[in-house]
Design an enzyme around this catalytic site. Sequence first.
Site, mmCIF file in Angstrom:
data_model
loop_
_atom_site.group_PDB
_atom_site.id
_atom_site.type_symbol
_atom_site.label_atom_id
_atom_site.label_comp_id
_atom_site.label_asym_id
_atom_site.label_seq_id
_atom_site.Cartn_x
_atom_site.Cartn_y
_atom_site.Cartn_z
ATOM 1 N N THR A 113 0.894 -1.140 0.000
ATOM 2 C CA THR A 113 0.000 0.000 0.000
ATOM 3 C C THR A 113 0.937 1.195 0.000
ATOM 4 O O THR A 113 2.112 1.041 0.296
ATOM 5 C CB THR A 113 -0.857 -0.037 1.294
ATOM 6 O OG1 THR A 113 -1.704 -1.179 1.259
ATOM 7 C CG2 THR A 113 -1.719 1.192 1.456
ATOM 8 N N ARG A 138 -13.240 -7.629 -2.441
ATOM 9 C CA ARG A 138 -12.665 -7.588 -1.099
ATOM 10 C C ARG A 138 -12.262 -6.164 -0.726
ATOM 11 O O ARG A 138 -11.769 -5.396 -1.536
ATOM 12 C CB ARG A 138 -11.463 -8.516 -1.042
ATOM 13 C CG ARG A 138 -10.647 -8.472 0.266
ATOM 14 C CD ARG A 138 -9.372 -7.689 0.083
ATOM 15 N NE ARG A 138 -8.522 -7.739 1.273
ATOM 16 C CZ ARG A 138 -7.394 -7.040 1.389
ATOM 17 N NH1 ARG A 138 -6.993 -6.244 0.416
ATOM 18 N NH2 ARG A 138 -6.681 -7.118 2.495
ATOM 19 N N ILE A 139 -12.511 -5.786 0.517
ATOM 20 C CA ILE A 139 -12.215 -4.430 0.985
ATOM 21 C C ILE A 139 -11.007 -4.460 1.908
ATOM 22 O O ILE A 139 -10.928 -5.274 2.826
ATOM 23 C CB ILE A 139 -13.436 -3.836 1.717
ATOM 24 C CG1 ILE A 139 -14.583 -3.651 0.714
ATOM 25 C CG2 ILE A 139 -13.085 -2.503 2.377
ATOM 26 C CD1 ILE A 139 -15.899 -3.289 1.347
ATOM 27 N N SER A 140 -10.065 -3.574 1.676
ATOM 28 C CA SER A 140 -8.860 -3.495 2.496
ATOM 29 C C SER A 140 -9.063 -2.531 3.659
ATOM 30 O O SER A 140 -10.138 -1.960 3.843
ATOM 31 C CB SER A 140 -7.688 -3.018 1.644
ATOM 32 O OG SER A 140 -7.787 -1.618 1.439
ATOM 33 N N ASP A 141 -8.004 -2.326 4.417
ATOM 34 C CA ASP A 141 -8.042 -1.368 5.520
ATOM 35 C C ASP A 141 -7.848 0.072 5.066
ATOM 36 O O ASP A 141 -8.135 1.010 5.822
ATOM 37 C CB ASP A 141 -6.921 -1.686 6.515
ATOM 38 C CG ASP A 141 -5.540 -1.460 5.890
ATOM 39 O OD1 ASP A 141 -4.859 -0.484 6.248
ATOM 40 O OD2 ASP A 141 -5.152 -2.252 5.012
ATOM 41 N N THR A 180 0.185 -0.115 6.234
ATOM 42 C CA THR A 180 0.332 -1.006 5.088
ATOM 43 C C THR A 180 0.442 -2.423 5.606
ATOM 44 O O THR A 180 0.777 -2.639 6.769
ATOM 45 C CB THR A 180 1.567 -0.640 4.247
ATOM 46 O OG1 THR A 180 1.637 -1.500 3.109
ATOM 47 C CG2 THR A 180 2.869 -0.778 5.033
ATOM 48 N N GLY A 181 0.156 -3.405 4.748
ATOM 49 C CA GLY A 181 0.239 -4.795 5.165
ATOM 50 C C GLY A 181 -1.014 -5.559 4.798
ATOM 51 O O GLY A 181 -1.668 -5.261 3.802
ATOM 52 N N VAL A 182 -1.387 -6.530 5.613
ATOM 53 C CA VAL A 182 -2.598 -7.320 5.380
ATOM 54 C C VAL A 182 -3.779 -6.587 6.002
ATOM 55 O O VAL A 182 -3.860 -6.435 7.226
ATOM 56 C CB VAL A 182 -2.459 -8.737 5.969
ATOM 57 C CG1 VAL A 182 -3.772 -9.511 5.807
ATOM 58 C CG2 VAL A 182 -1.321 -9.484 5.279
ATOM 59 N N GLY A 183 -4.703 -6.149 5.155
ATOM 60 C CA GLY A 183 -5.805 -5.328 5.622
ATOM 61 C C GLY A 183 -6.635 -5.970 6.706
ATOM 62 O O GLY A 183 -7.066 -5.302 7.655
#
Length: 281
Positions: A155, A183-186, A204-207
């Site tokens: 991100t 799919r929705i991220s953070d 950033t990373g895994v949402g």
Amino acid sequence: MSCLLIHGGFFSESDQSHDTKIAKQNALKEIAKKSFEFLKNNSAEETVVFAVSLLEDDELFNAGTGSQIQSDGKIRMSASLMNGETQKFSGVINIENVRHPIEVAQILMKEDDRVLGGNGAKKYATENGFEDFSTEIPQRRKEYEEKLKNGGKGTVGCVALDKDGNLAAATSTGGKGFELAGRISDSATVAGNYANSFCAVSCTGVGEDIVSNATAAKIVTRVTDGMTIKNAFEKTFSELAEIDGFAGAIGVDKNGNMFHQESYPKMVFASFDGERMTVFE
């Protein structure tokens, strides 16, 4: 004292080359310098949008041009903006075919309905003069085809403190790649992008991990309640470790103290205050 930090996801020594690492370091330094020059005469909100738009244009990073492709073969992007002074948050979720999702988020700041998704976000962008733009690059299509046979996590974001003491945060993502369609991220939530008059944070990373941990909002709330930014980061990341969460974050407080942390190496970032440039190694 004005200052800013930017991030561009993660770098893996095992699946990315040394040349790519050098290219990312150089790109981050250049964008940090340009963004700091912009910050001298503009607000924190305007600056984080400016910085993230530059990151969205750079194919090295997973946002805007170069975004990851979802499992159905389409690119859907998310981005958000938060102004620490006004406490307004705006964003787009799973928008398609725009060059700068962060700029659509910025335009939404003037609306009562400030977070739009999917077709509604794209329709709003078109009505506000954003032209159709394909953000796909050949490398992402190649990666997608490889995933069909058998991810990269990233991100981009920026936090800034301007000369008037105002804070802002902006974050943009092209997703984690090959995720379920829609799919929705953070990145367009307060878990991944949050600011107030005390602190600004971008993740950033895994949402899913970042949302589960409410990472950005927790850090900012803890600074607001009196913790140092360092202690707020460390406490929040200790909680992230309890779920083995994969994340990195950058932050700045109202006094110009900058901090960054990651749960797994190595987050790609740069910070600049007009004198000292720090870049990931």
